[in-house]
Design a protein around this motif. Sequence first.
Motif, PDB file in Angstrom:
ATOM      1  N   ILE A  11      39.166  62.159 -39.115  1.00 49.04           N
ATOM      2  CA  ILE A  11      38.030  61.399 -39.638  1.00 49.04           C
ATOM      3  C   ILE A  11      38.235  59.903 -39.382  1.00 49.04           C
ATOM      4  O   ILE A  11      37.324  59.198 -38.938  1.00 49.04           O
ATOM      5  CB  ILE A  11      37.855  61.669 -41.150  1.00 49.04           C
ATOM      6  CG1 ILE A  11      37.501  63.127 -41.397  1.00 49.04           C
ATOM      7  CG2 ILE A  11      36.775  60.763 -41.737  1.00 49.04           C
ATOM      8  CD1 ILE A  11      37.631  63.552 -42.853  1.00 49.04           C
ATOM      9  N   TYR A  12      39.438  59.440 -39.647  1.00 57.12           N
ATOM     10  CA  TYR A  12      39.768  58.025 -39.459  1.00 57.12           C
ATOM     11  C   TYR A  12      39.602  57.616 -37.993  1.00 57.12           C
ATOM     12  O   TYR A  12      38.929  56.627 -37.675  1.00 57.12           O
ATOM     13  CB  TYR A  12      41.204  57.790 -39.930  1.00 57.12           C
ATOM     14  CG  TYR A  12      41.661  56.348 -39.954  1.00 57.12           C
ATOM     15  CD1 TYR A  12      41.734  55.653 -41.146  1.00 57.12           C
ATOM     16  CD2 TYR A  12      42.064  55.696 -38.781  1.00 57.12           C
ATOM     17  CE1 TYR A  12      42.181  54.337 -41.188  1.00 57.12           C
ATOM     18  CE2 TYR A  12      42.491  54.387 -38.807  1.00 57.12           C
ATOM     19  CZ  TYR A  12      42.554  53.715 -40.002  1.00 57.12           C
ATOM     20  OH  TYR A  12      42.998  52.408 -40.030  1.00 57.12           O
ATOM     21  N   ARG A  13      40.196  58.409 -37.111  1.00 59.54           N
ATOM     22  CA  ARG A  13      40.236  58.031 -35.695  1.00 59.54           C
ATOM     23  C   ARG A  13      38.904  58.218 -34.981  1.00 59.54           C
ATOM     24  O   ARG A  13      38.678  57.599 -33.931  1.00 59.54           O
ATOM     25  CB  ARG A  13      41.331  58.824 -34.983  1.00 59.54           C
ATOM     26  CG  ARG A  13      42.737  58.452 -35.446  1.00 59.54           C
ATOM     27  CD  ARG A  13      43.758  59.441 -34.924  1.00 59.54           C
ATOM     28  NE  ARG A  13      45.107  59.104 -35.350  1.00 59.54           N
ATOM     29  CZ  ARG A  13      46.150  59.919 -35.253  1.00 59.54           C
ATOM     30  NH1 ARG A  13      45.996  61.134 -34.725  1.00 59.54           N
ATOM     31  NH2 ARG A  13      47.341  59.540 -35.667  1.00 59.54           N
ATOM     32  N   SER A  14      38.033  59.054 -35.525  1.00 54.19           N
ATOM     33  CA  SER A  14      36.747  59.280 -34.879  1.00 54.19           C
ATOM     34  C   SER A  14      35.674  58.303 -35.355  1.00 54.19           C
ATOM     35  O   SER A  14      34.528  58.377 -34.899  1.00 54.19           O
ATOM     36  CB  SER A  14      36.274  60.717 -35.123  1.00 54.19           C
ATOM     37  OG  SER A  14      36.027  60.936 -36.500  1.00 54.19           O
ATOM     38  N   THR A  15      36.048  57.389 -36.230  1.00 55.54           N
ATOM     39  CA  THR A  15      35.081  56.432 -36.777  1.00 55.54           C
ATOM     40  C   THR A  15      34.455  55.594 -35.674  1.00 55.54           C
ATOM     41  O   THR A  15      35.154  55.050 -34.816  1.00 55.54           O
ATOM     42  CB  THR A  15      35.772  55.497 -37.795  1.00 55.54           C
ATOM     43  OG1 THR A  15      36.258  56.280 -38.892  1.00 55.54           O
ATOM     44  CG2 THR A  15      34.811  54.438 -38.313  1.00 55.54           C
ATOM     45  N   MET A  16      33.127  55.477 -35.700  1.00 52.78           N
ATOM     46  CA  MET A  16      32.440  54.501 -34.860  1.00 52.78           C
ATOM     47  C   MET A  16      32.282  53.233 -35.713  1.00 52.78           C
ATOM     48  O   MET A  16      31.429  53.179 -36.597  1.00 52.78           O
ATOM     49  CB  MET A  16      31.079  55.025 -34.420  1.00 52.78           C
ATOM     50  CG  MET A  16      30.261  53.989 -33.636  1.00 52.78           C
ATOM     51  SD  MET A  16      31.102  53.304 -32.178  1.00 52.78           S
ATOM     52  CE  MET A  16      30.955  54.693 -31.036  1.00 52.78           C
ATOM     53  N   PRO A  17      33.110  52.226 -35.473  1.00 50.84           N
ATOM     54  CA  PRO A  17      33.181  51.059 -36.372  1.00 50.84           C
ATOM     55  C   PRO A  17      32.075  50.041 -36.080  1.00 50.84           C
ATOM     56  O   PRO A  17      32.324  48.969 -35.508  1.00 50.84           O
ATOM     57  CB  PRO A  17      34.565  50.487 -36.074  1.00 50.84           C
ATOM     58  CG  PRO A  17      34.770  50.806 -34.624  1.00 50.84           C
ATOM     59  CD  PRO A  17      34.082  52.140 -34.392  1.00 50.84           C
ATOM     60  N   ARG A  18      30.873  50.355 -36.492  1.00 48.04           N
ATOM     61  CA  ARG A  18      29.729  49.530 -36.109  1.00 48.04           C
ATOM     62  C   ARG A  18      29.752  48.148 -36.746  1.00 48.04           C
ATOM     63  O   ARG A  18      29.035  47.256 -36.312  1.00 48.04           O
ATOM     64  CB  ARG A  18      28.432  50.263 -36.451  1.00 48.04           C
ATOM     65  CG  ARG A  18      28.309  51.594 -35.726  1.00 48.04           C
ATOM     66  CD  ARG A  18      26.937  52.208 -35.860  1.00 48.04           C
ATOM     67  NE  ARG A  18      26.897  53.548 -35.271  1.00 48.04           N
ATOM     68  CZ  ARG A  18      26.781  53.790 -33.982  1.00 48.04           C
ATOM     69  NH1 ARG A  18      26.684  52.790 -33.128  1.00 48.04           N
ATOM     70  NH2 ARG A  18      26.755  55.028 -33.521  1.00 48.04           N
ATOM     71  N   GLY A  19      30.549  47.963 -37.773  1.00 48.05           N
ATOM     72  CA  GLY A  19      30.577  46.656 -38.435  1.00 48.05           C
ATOM     73  C   GLY A  19      31.514  45.649 -37.806  1.00 48.05           C
ATOM     74  O   GLY A  19      31.517  44.479 -38.208  1.00 48.05           O
ATOM     75  N   ILE A  20      32.332  46.052 -36.821  1.00 46.22           N
ATOM     76  CA  ILE A  20      33.266  45.091 -36.239  1.00 46.22           C
ATOM     77  C   ILE A  20      32.552  44.219 -35.208  1.00 46.22           C
ATOM     78  O   ILE A  20      31.554  44.628 -34.611  1.00 46.22           O
ATOM     79  CB  ILE A  20      34.493  45.794 -35.601  1.00 46.22           C
ATOM     80  CG1 ILE A  20      34.085  46.639 -34.394  1.00 46.22           C
ATOM     81  CG2 ILE A  20      35.216  46.635 -36.639  1.00 46.22           C
ATOM     82  CD1 ILE A  20      35.264  47.232 -33.640  1.00 46.22           C
ATOM     83  N   MET A  21      33.066  43.015 -35.024  1.00 46.61           N
ATOM     84  CA  MET A  21      32.459  42.062 -34.099  1.00 46.61           C
ATOM     85  C   MET A  21      33.542  41.350 -33.294  1.00 46.61           C
ATOM     86  O   MET A  21      34.669  41.185 -33.768  1.00 46.61           O
ATOM     87  CB  MET A  21      31.629  41.030 -34.860  1.00 46.61           C
ATOM     88  CG  MET A  21      30.441  41.596 -35.606  1.00 46.61           C
ATOM     89  SD  MET A  21      29.471  40.289 -36.431  1.00 46.61           S
ATOM     90  CE  MET A  21      30.672  39.732 -37.652  1.00 46.61           C
ATOM     91  N   LEU A  22      33.185  40.941 -32.099  1.00 48.87           N
ATOM     92  CA  LEU A  22      34.087  40.074 -31.348  1.00 48.87           C
ATOM     93  C   LEU A  22      34.348  38.799 -32.138  1.00 48.87           C
ATOM     94  O   LEU A  22      33.463  38.293 -32.845  1.00 48.87           O
ATOM     95  CB  LEU A  22      33.468  39.695 -29.998  1.00 48.87           C
ATOM     96  CG  LEU A  22      33.386  40.774 -28.923  1.00 48.87           C
ATOM     97  CD1 LEU A  22      32.603  40.242 -27.732  1.00 48.87           C
ATOM     98  CD2 LEU A  22      34.774  41.225 -28.484  1.00 48.87           C
ATOM     99  N   ARG A  23      35.569  38.290 -32.018  1.00 47.73           N
ATOM    100  CA  ARG A  23      35.809  36.945 -32.539  1.00 47.73           C
ATOM    101  C   ARG A  23      34.806  35.990 -31.888  1.00 47.73           C
ATOM    102  O   ARG A  23      34.509  36.144 -30.684  1.00 47.73           O
ATOM    103  CB  ARG A  23      37.221  36.490 -32.155  1.00 47.73           C
ATOM    104  CG  ARG A  23      38.369  37.210 -32.827  1.00 47.73           C
ATOM    105  CD  ARG A  23      39.691  36.816 -32.174  1.00 47.73           C
ATOM    106  NE  ARG A  23      39.840  35.364 -32.094  1.00 47.73           N
ATOM    107  CZ  ARG A  23      40.703  34.653 -32.809  1.00 47.73           C
ATOM    108  NH1 ARG A  23      41.526  35.258 -33.646  1.00 47.73           N
ATOM    109  NH2 ARG A  23      40.779  33.343 -32.681  1.00 47.73           N
ATOM    110  N   PRO A  24      34.297  35.020 -32.609  1.00 46.84           N
ATOM    111  CA  PRO A  24      33.353  34.080 -31.984  1.00 46.84           C
ATOM    112  C   PRO A  24      33.909  33.412 -30.736  1.00 46.84           C
ATOM    113  O   PRO A  24      33.199  33.256 -29.730  1.00 46.84           O
ATOM    114  CB  PRO A  24      33.078  33.065 -33.096  1.00 46.84           C
ATOM    115  CG  PRO A  24      33.288  33.835 -34.357  1.00 46.84           C
ATOM    116  CD  PRO A  24      34.426  34.772 -34.060  1.00 46.84           C
ATOM    117  N   ASP A  25      35.207  33.040 -30.778  1.00 44.02           N
ATOM    118  CA  ASP A  25      35.783  32.392 -29.603  1.00 44.02           C
ATOM    119  C   ASP A  25      35.968  33.375 -28.459  1.00 44.02           C
ATOM    120  O   ASP A  25      35.882  32.996 -27.283  1.00 44.02           O
ATOM    121  CB  ASP A  25      37.103  31.684 -29.945  1.00 44.02           C
ATOM    122  CG  ASP A  25      38.113  32.592 -30.613  1.00 44.02           C
ATOM    123  OD1 ASP A  25      37.708  33.587 -31.250  1.00 44.02           O
ATOM    124  OD2 ASP A  25      39.326  32.309 -30.528  1.00 44.02           O
ATOM    125  N   ALA A  26      36.189  34.664 -28.769  1.00 47.24           N
ATOM    126  CA  ALA A  26      36.293  35.672 -27.711  1.00 47.24           C
ATOM    127  C   ALA A  26      34.948  35.853 -27.021  1.00 47.24           C
ATOM    128  O   ALA A  26      34.872  35.914 -25.783  1.00 47.24           O
ATOM    129  CB  ALA A  26      36.767  37.002 -28.293  1.00 47.24           C
TER     130      ALA A  26
END
Length: 236
Positions: free
Chosen positions: A79-94
């Motif tokens: 369950i943990y590894r199959s998560t689609m982490p839609r809330g993550i974002m690139l660092r602004p500087d990245a």
Amino acid sequence: MFDTTDYPTAIAFDLDDTLYSEADYVDACLHNVARELGKRTGREPSELYDIMASADNAYDALCDMPGGAPFSLDEYKEIYRSTMPRGIMLRPDARELLDTLRTQYPDIPLYIITDGRSVGQRNKIAALALERRIDAGHIIISGESGYDKHTPMPFSMTMMRENRPLRWVYVGDNPAKDFRWPNLMGWTTVMLDDIEGRNVHAQPADADIAPEYRAQIHIANLNELPTKLNITCQQH
């Protein structure tokens, strides 16, 4: 070792805690586990999330609840590894750096070299929309290649995809595995310093690690990279 200073530059990036915050990914995964556990037990996902987030070992904390976790450790990991982490974002500087490199320096090849299982890393890459900025064929994942960064192979494979003289640069965050092989292979190594103290893996002081594990350049912000590498006027 030969001097590659005057060669055209190619840049490879680590993924976790370099292009985005891995703590945000962990948080997204725990929320996903809490939602799934809530469906099975009828308990509030927010309560289950708090139990896991405050524990040293999230699964052990679930097992210590009254009634325990209604799934095995393997199921929890799935369950943990199959998560689609839609809330993550690139660092602004990245985001700014990658967009600058793509638009102003299109002749600089860009790569990602990352360790991890294919599903998890691919989900992160999709959530971060990285394939809009880095060609799909330029993404090297240990779970797909069979080789992690404790070996020279991911870096050799990257060089073979270009098969021409280049000044190779690797940008990462983890001295335990990010810089040793690139250093030994003549790459320029750059460490993004953990200024906010949020990284999953600690960054020892250079004095506390063997020289071959140290990055040659330290930066606090990814937008420092073009100046540090002196690529302002290159490759046009």
